[in-house]
Design an enzyme around this catalytic site. Sequence first.
Site: not given
Length: 486
Positions: A160, A163, A259, A293, A447
Amino acid sequence: MFDNLCNDNKIFKNLIGGDWVIADDSELIEIKSPIDGSLVGKVGAMNTGEVDKAIRVAKEVQKDWKLVPISEKAKVLHKVADILEEKVKELASIMMHEVAKDKKSAESEVIRTADFIRFTADTAKNIAGESLPAESFPGYKRDKISVVTREPLGVVLAISPFNYPLNLAASKIAPALMAGNTVVLKPATQGSITALHLVKIFQEAGLPNGVLNSITGKGSEIGDYVVTHPEINFINFTGSTEVGKRISSITTMVPLLMELGGKDAAIVLEDADLELAAKNIIAGAFSYSGQRCTAVKRILAVDTIADKLVDILKRDIKKLKVGSPLEGDADIVPLIDEKAVEFVENLIKDSREKGATLVVGGNREGNIIYPTLFDNVTREMRLAWEEPFGPVLPIIRVKDKDEAIEIANESEYGLQSAIFTNNINEAFYVSDRLEVGTVQVNNKTERGPDHFPFLGVKASGLGTQGIRYSIEAMSRPKAVVININN
Ligand code: NAP
Ligand code: G3H
């Protein structure tokens, strides 16, 4: 918050096979707050022997975990969600110190994570298999049925980023567990203290020993060893494109879900509601100082409305509050580290030198970069293409929607895009042509909600996240064919 998670010297241990451990000779990594450099805690740089142990335990217990009824697995996850909700303030405070997340975003991350985990448990309970009759294929009769169920993959390695230290760890762990896998979590080093609290919460909720294990240590040092470990059956990675590409180049026959970075464009057409566009663009570009992102990372504005849009953006960007997360209501907070600040400063310098118009911001104070807007950015400038992961937003003026599409697609990235227009036909025309995972019509790029599919194309990722999609990605179909002899 938890008595045995760290000792009096602020040393945090890792969970392996149900025990919180640290090797006697473990090198320690100091986690310092991006706010003021104060010590948040220390974590171990785990050696290869410890990594082997964590992965071995995960492999051993997976056989049993797979057999635990889904409803029992779901109970554990619901308990995790309950504990998260009880500890919103404490967890948010840890995140504020460790990754300088503003208070509002930190608290909402905890709540969102609890919601994510509950939804995952409930979704998994409702994933049914299927049965396929052979007769639908030409040449076959009613003498065969394929009974298709889903099987776990084995040991999932979850890596992970800094952020979303809680949410982007949980959004890998929860679907992996519900699919019957066991998990080894390697959190971002800056963010690992938050992640270890999450691991502890899973343990407190009653997750059996060894089903979730953690590994701390710098990715640049142990990363290659972990991702190429022969007992890892799936890698679920969120982070930079650079590291994602490295992982995919050195692994063999291990499925990957990735991702990665983005350069999300907000395309603003002539007929757009400019107040709505500006409000969304500012929220999208500057929340958590652009360290998302899905942050809006460039505006492609049609010339005829660009001046007006710039005026509104300038007016509202000036209202953003700049400061420490500990002050309560700051929108713009310190970036994660000095290296990140220097990278963003260089992008600002390059744009200035190449003639972009600085509309607002451009200055730095410690680890804080003031919210910055550049107009008249051209294709020759780094800011047109590179991901700042900071609060710097370029406007590239375009003559029409087709030029906007062309520039949007010229990016190596393809995470999301936003299109602002009041004409549904224009919205579909542009959406159809954009090379991204998701197009948002009249909204910022983002997201959630977390059961929607979330994916990047090109250099932005591999595979699809989103609650059901993640469960499916971390499991495989198993077919039993019943042959009927009559
Ligand atoms: P990063 O530097 O790529 O790190 C991500 C994770 O990978 C961390 O746990 C890191 O550990 C680990 N890592 C580093 N080198 C590794 C290696 N050689 N092998 C295996 N693991 C390794 O990214 P970040 O700075 O944390 O996050 C920012 C980036 O992530 C941005 O580019 C952002 O766009 C992207 N991101 C994408 C999404 C998405 O959903 N598309 C979401 C969030 C972030 P260490 O911390 O120990 O180095
Ligand atoms: O940083 C990447 C996250 O996946 C973005 O999530 O759009 O909810 O901030 P978000």
